[in-house]
Design a protein around this motif. Structure first.
Motif, PDB file in Angstrom:
ATOM      1  N   THR A   8      12.557  -7.145 -11.726  1.00 18.98           N
ATOM      2  CA  THR A   8      11.720  -7.598 -10.603  1.00 18.98           C
ATOM      3  C   THR A   8      10.471  -6.832 -10.888  1.00 18.98           C
ATOM      4  N   ASP A   9      10.378  -5.349 -11.031  1.00 21.73           N
ATOM      5  CA  ASP A   9       9.211  -4.806 -11.365  1.00 21.73           C
ATOM      6  C   ASP A   9       8.329  -5.394 -12.312  1.00 21.73           C
ATOM      7  N   ALA A  10       9.135  -6.131 -13.482  1.00 24.13           N
ATOM      8  CA  ALA A  10       8.029  -6.579 -14.594  1.00 24.13           C
ATOM      9  C   ALA A  10       7.554  -8.116 -14.073  1.00 24.13           C
ATOM     10  N   MET A  11       8.203  -8.671 -13.129  1.00 24.27           N
ATOM     11  CA  MET A  11       7.704  -9.728 -12.229  1.00 24.27           C
ATOM     12  C   MET A  11       6.520  -9.728 -11.853  1.00 24.27           C
ATOM     13  N   VAL A  12       6.612  -8.471 -10.896  1.00 23.38           N
ATOM     14  CA  VAL A  12       5.344  -8.050 -10.078  1.00 23.38           C
ATOM     15  C   VAL A  12       4.236  -7.957 -11.026  1.00 23.38           C
ATOM     16  N   GLU A  13       4.271  -7.281 -12.238  1.00 22.89           N
ATOM     17  CA  GLU A  13       3.307  -6.833 -13.173  1.00 22.89           C
ATOM     18  C   GLU A  13       2.791  -8.210 -13.777  1.00 22.89           C
ATOM     19  N   ALA A  14       3.828  -9.077 -14.034  1.00 22.05           N
ATOM     20  CA  ALA A  14       3.044 -10.258 -14.474  1.00 22.05           C
ATOM     21  C   ALA A  14       2.175 -11.097 -13.478  1.00 22.05           C
ATOM     22  N   LEU A  15       2.567 -11.167 -12.255  1.00 22.33           N
ATOM     23  CA  LEU A  15       1.749 -11.825 -11.360  1.00 22.33           C
ATOM     24  C   LEU A  15       0.458 -10.971 -10.954  1.00 22.33           C
ATOM     25  N   GLU A  16       0.401  -9.658 -11.042  1.00 21.63           N
ATOM     26  CA  GLU A  16      -0.747  -9.208 -10.623  1.00 21.63           C
ATOM     27  C   GLU A  16      -1.972  -9.289 -11.623  1.00 21.63           C
ATOM     28  N   GLY A  17      -2.731  -9.926 -11.183  1.00 27.89           N
ATOM     29  CA  GLY A  17      -4.044 -10.343 -12.071  1.00 27.89           C
ATOM     30  C   GLY A  17      -3.826 -11.930 -12.693  1.00 27.89           C
ATOM     31  N   HIS A  18      -2.786 -12.372 -12.560  1.00 24.32           N
ATOM     32  CA  HIS A  18      -2.663 -13.800 -13.092  1.00 24.32           C
ATOM     33  C   HIS A  18      -3.416 -14.702 -12.536  1.00 24.32           C
ATOM     34  N   THR A  19      -4.084 -15.365 -13.455  1.00 23.09           N
ATOM     35  CA  THR A  19      -5.085 -16.855 -12.957  1.00 23.09           C
ATOM     36  C   THR A  19      -4.345 -17.963 -13.555  1.00 23.09           C
ATOM     37  N   PHE A  20      -4.283 -19.011 -12.617  1.00 21.87           N
ATOM     38  CA  PHE A  20      -3.858 -20.190 -13.065  1.00 21.87           C
ATOM     39  C   PHE A  20      -4.498 -21.405 -12.392  1.00 21.87           C
ATOM     40  N   GLU A  21      -4.341 -22.534 -13.063  1.00 23.19           N
ATOM     41  CA  GLU A  21      -4.956 -23.735 -12.423  1.00 23.19           C
ATOM     42  C   GLU A  21      -3.734 -24.498 -11.597  1.00 23.19           C
ATOM     43  N   SER A  22      -4.235 -24.639 -10.339  1.00 26.27           N
ATOM     44  CA  SER A  22      -3.146 -25.558  -9.504  1.00 26.27           C
ATOM     45  C   SER A  22      -4.253 -26.615  -8.523  1.00 26.27           C
ATOM     46  N   VAL A  23      -3.387 -26.860  -7.733  1.00 24.86           N
ATOM     47  CA  VAL A  23      -3.913 -28.251  -6.848  1.00 24.86           C
ATOM     48  C   VAL A  23      -5.406 -27.958  -6.705  1.00 24.86           C
ATOM     49  N   LYS A  24      -5.581 -26.765  -5.763  1.00 24.12           N
ATOM     50  CA  LYS A  24      -6.806 -26.509  -5.271  1.00 24.12           C
ATOM     51  C   LYS A  24      -8.046 -26.136  -6.429  1.00 24.12           C
ATOM     52  N   GLY A  25      -7.607 -25.955  -7.483  1.00 25.85           N
ATOM     53  CA  GLY A  25      -8.529 -25.495  -8.651  1.00 25.85           C
ATOM     54  C   GLY A  25      -7.955 -24.189  -9.202  1.00 25.85           C
ATOM     55  N   THR A  26      -8.719 -23.347  -9.691  1.00 30.43           N
ATOM     56  CA  THR A  26      -8.437 -22.050 -10.250  1.00 30.43           C
ATOM     57  C   THR A  26      -8.128 -21.065  -9.098  1.00 30.43           C
ATOM     58  N   LEU A  27      -6.953 -20.550  -9.264  1.00 26.73           N
ATOM     59  CA  LEU A  27      -6.348 -19.543  -8.505  1.00 26.73           C
ATOM     60  C   LEU A  27      -6.255 -18.184  -9.176  1.00 26.73           C
ATOM     61  N   VAL A  28      -6.499 -17.056  -8.282  1.00 25.01           N
ATOM     62  CA  VAL A  28      -6.338 -15.875  -8.968  1.00 25.01           C
ATOM     63  C   VAL A  28      -5.604 -14.705  -7.865  1.00 25.01           C
ATOM     64  N   VAL A  29      -4.535 -13.974  -8.749  1.00 20.54           N
ATOM     65  CA  VAL A  29      -3.723 -13.113  -7.828  1.00 20.54           C
ATOM     66  C   VAL A  29      -4.539 -11.802  -8.004  1.00 20.54           C
ATOM     67  N   ARG A  30      -5.077 -11.514  -6.968  1.00 18.60           N
ATOM     68  CA  ARG A  30      -5.998 -10.076  -7.176  1.00 18.60           C
ATOM     69  C   ARG A  30      -4.862  -8.882  -7.260  1.00 18.60           C
ATOM     70  N   ALA A  31      -4.943  -8.208  -8.353  1.00 23.97           N
ATOM     71  CA  ALA A  31      -3.858  -7.317  -8.789  1.00 23.97           C
ATOM     72  C   ALA A  31      -3.744  -6.435  -7.779  1.00 23.97           C
ATOM     73  N   GLU A  32      -4.836  -5.686  -7.067  1.00 23.36           N
ATOM     74  CA  GLU A  32      -4.966  -4.303  -6.320  1.00 23.36           C
ATOM     75  C   GLU A  32      -4.010  -4.586  -4.889  1.00 23.36           C
ATOM     76  N   ASP A  33      -4.100  -5.791  -4.399  1.00 26.87           N
ATOM     77  CA  ASP A  33      -3.541  -6.032  -2.962  1.00 26.87           C
ATOM     78  C   ASP A  33      -2.769  -7.515  -2.978  1.00 26.87           C
ATOM     79  N   HIS A  34      -2.765  -8.385  -4.143  1.00 20.65           N
ATOM     80  CA  HIS A  34      -2.115  -9.472  -3.922  1.00 20.65           C
ATOM     81  C   HIS A  34      -2.792 -10.541  -3.156  1.00 20.65           C
ATOM     82  N   ALA A  35      -4.136 -10.358  -2.788  1.00 20.71           N
ATOM     83  CA  ALA A  35      -4.712 -11.646  -2.453  1.00 20.71           C
ATOM     84  C   ALA A  35      -4.816 -12.677  -3.230  1.00 20.71           C
ATOM     85  N   LEU A  36      -4.611 -14.005  -2.829  1.00 24.02           N
ATOM     86  CA  LEU A  36      -4.850 -15.017  -3.588  1.00 24.02           C
ATOM     87  C   LEU A  36      -6.087 -15.617  -3.352  1.00 24.02           C
ATOM     88  N   LEU A  37      -6.895 -15.462  -4.408  1.00 29.02           N
ATOM     89  CA  LEU A  37      -8.306 -15.967  -4.217  1.00 29.02           C
ATOM     90  C   LEU A  37      -8.278 -17.272  -4.759  1.00 29.02           C
TER      91      LEU A  37
END
Length: 399
Positions: free
Chosen positions: A333-362
């Motif tokens: 699980t901890d490694a899952m968390v690390e993989a998502l922090e800072g993760h950038t991906f293309e989704s329905v709304k366009g480019t989404l970014v998981v902000r590493a420091e607080d997990h806001a989805l930009l």
């Protein structure tokens, strides 16, 4: 505009059913996850969402989006690394007590990945369980800002209230007197706080009318709005009473006496805007046709009737995030968390970014107007606010 469809994912292997939630919290992520034997052990994901209750329409969209996103992210195999992704769906009816009970049951069965939370109130109760038991929790349409930075195991797959308000800021113009019209709930309070932060921080005077969540007669509250004579009314509303609320605002002359800004809710609610619909200045998390990319086309092909709606992208993105986490570390699980922090991906709304420091989805946000009438109502993008311009301020992780 709240929130609305949810989903949970569960962890990879089956832990002994007798393992209690408290015991899972004391062990390491690897220990609490169990594992099952061999590389073919299923990857369990628990989705706790509003299948029934006042937010069931949102929940349905979230679930449909999640299924489409899972197929898209796994190349239509619903497998990660040759292991099937087993999704368990549980109805919380929008009730935090039911949601917590369901989440504890799934965690006790060894699920390491949870998703869902159509309601802000639900998300705020489930998030602490993620920290206590070291399980990944990807919240859904729940819009309260408090989910961001809740703890290192909690993420979100939708937008938050602050992003709505940043989108509304452009509508204020030279006005300085803002009134927030919202329910007296976690969702409503989150919107009031966001407006005070964004518009109040820009020099506006912000007041609010907190309407009881059980209200059915909105005329007295509409009269209060008109009497306040604001330059801008920010309406944050969701659920089955929206039509009655808009009718009262229209009948009392609010829609024609001041600038009214609100979020564009699910399409079924548009007719509820009434005759003043064209007068509204709309901020939009999403509506069908707001974007056109590969993810949107995949979602559109999977959704019954081919018409996407407000919270389909939240479910779609949740599935993408969970697949990415499982691909990176299906049993840690901890490694899952690390993989998502800072993760950038293309989704329905366009480019989404998981902000590493607080997990806001930009994510990008939209401004819109609607036209037409009845079933022929059409939404049109009038402006796009970039993910960076809509970004909430970074918060300190609470746990």
């Amino acid at each position: 505009m709240s929130g609305s469809a949810t989903s949970r994912r569960t962890v990879l292997g089956a832990v002994l059913a007798a393992v209690a939630v408290t015991a899972a919290a004391c062990g390491s992520p690897q220990e609490s996850a169990g594992g099952g034997s061999g590389d073919t052990a299923p990857l369990n994901v628990g989705v706790v969402y509003a299948e029934s209750g006042p937010l069931a329409g949102y929940g349905q969209q979230y679930a449909e989006g999640f299924k489409a996103g899972l197929a898209y992210a796994t190349g239509n195999t619903n497998q990660v690394g040759g292991r099937p992704v087993n999704v368990t769906w549980t109805d919380d009816a929008g009730d935090p007590v039911k949601a917590v009970s369901a989440a504890k049951d799934l965690i006790g069965k060894g699920y390491r990945v949870l998703a869902g939370s159509t309601s802000s109130g639900v998300a705020l109760q489930v998030a602490p369980l993620a920290l206590e038991n070291k399980v990944l929790f990807v919240s859904g349409p729940a819009a309260t800002d408090a989910v961001t930075g809740a703890n290192r195991y909690t993420f979100r797959s939708g937008r938050q209230s602050y992003q709505d308000v940043r989108t509304a800021r452009a509508f204020l113009g030279d006005g300085r007197k803002v009134l927030v019209f919202a329910p007296d709930s976690a969702f409503g309070k989150s919107n009031v706080a966001a407006v005070r932060s964004v518009l109040g921080g820009a020099g506006a005077t912000v007041s609010d009318i907190a309407v009881p969540a059980t209200a059915t007669d909105f005329t007295p509250f509409a009269n209060q709005v008109k009497a306040a004579r604001p330059d801008l009314v920010f309406v944050a509303w969701a659920g089955t009473t929206a039509a009655a609320m808009w009718q009262a605002l229209d009948q009392q002359g609010v829609l024609t006496s001041t600038k009214v800004v609100t979020g564009l809710d699910m399409r079924a609610s548009w007719a509820g805007f009434g005759s003043g619909a064209a007068e509204l200045h709309l901020l939009a998390h999403y509506f069908d046709g707001a974007t056109d990319n590969a993810a949107y086309q995949a979602l559109k092909a999977a959704v019954p009737g081919g018409r996407t709606d407000l919270f389909h992208p939240d479910g779609f993105a949740a599935a993408q995030m969970i697949v990415h986490a499982l691909e990176a570390a299906p049993d840690d699980t901890d490694a899952m968390v690390e993989a998502l922090e800072g993760h950038t991906f293309e989704s329905v709304k366009g480019t989404l970014v998981v902000r590493a420091e607080d997990h806001a989805l930009l994510q990008p946000m939209f401004q819109a107007r609607i036209s037409g009438s009845g079933d022929a109502l059409t939404a049109t993008v009038t402006g796009t606010v970039s993910a960076q311009d809509a970004a909430p301020p970074a918060t300190t992780m609470k746990g």
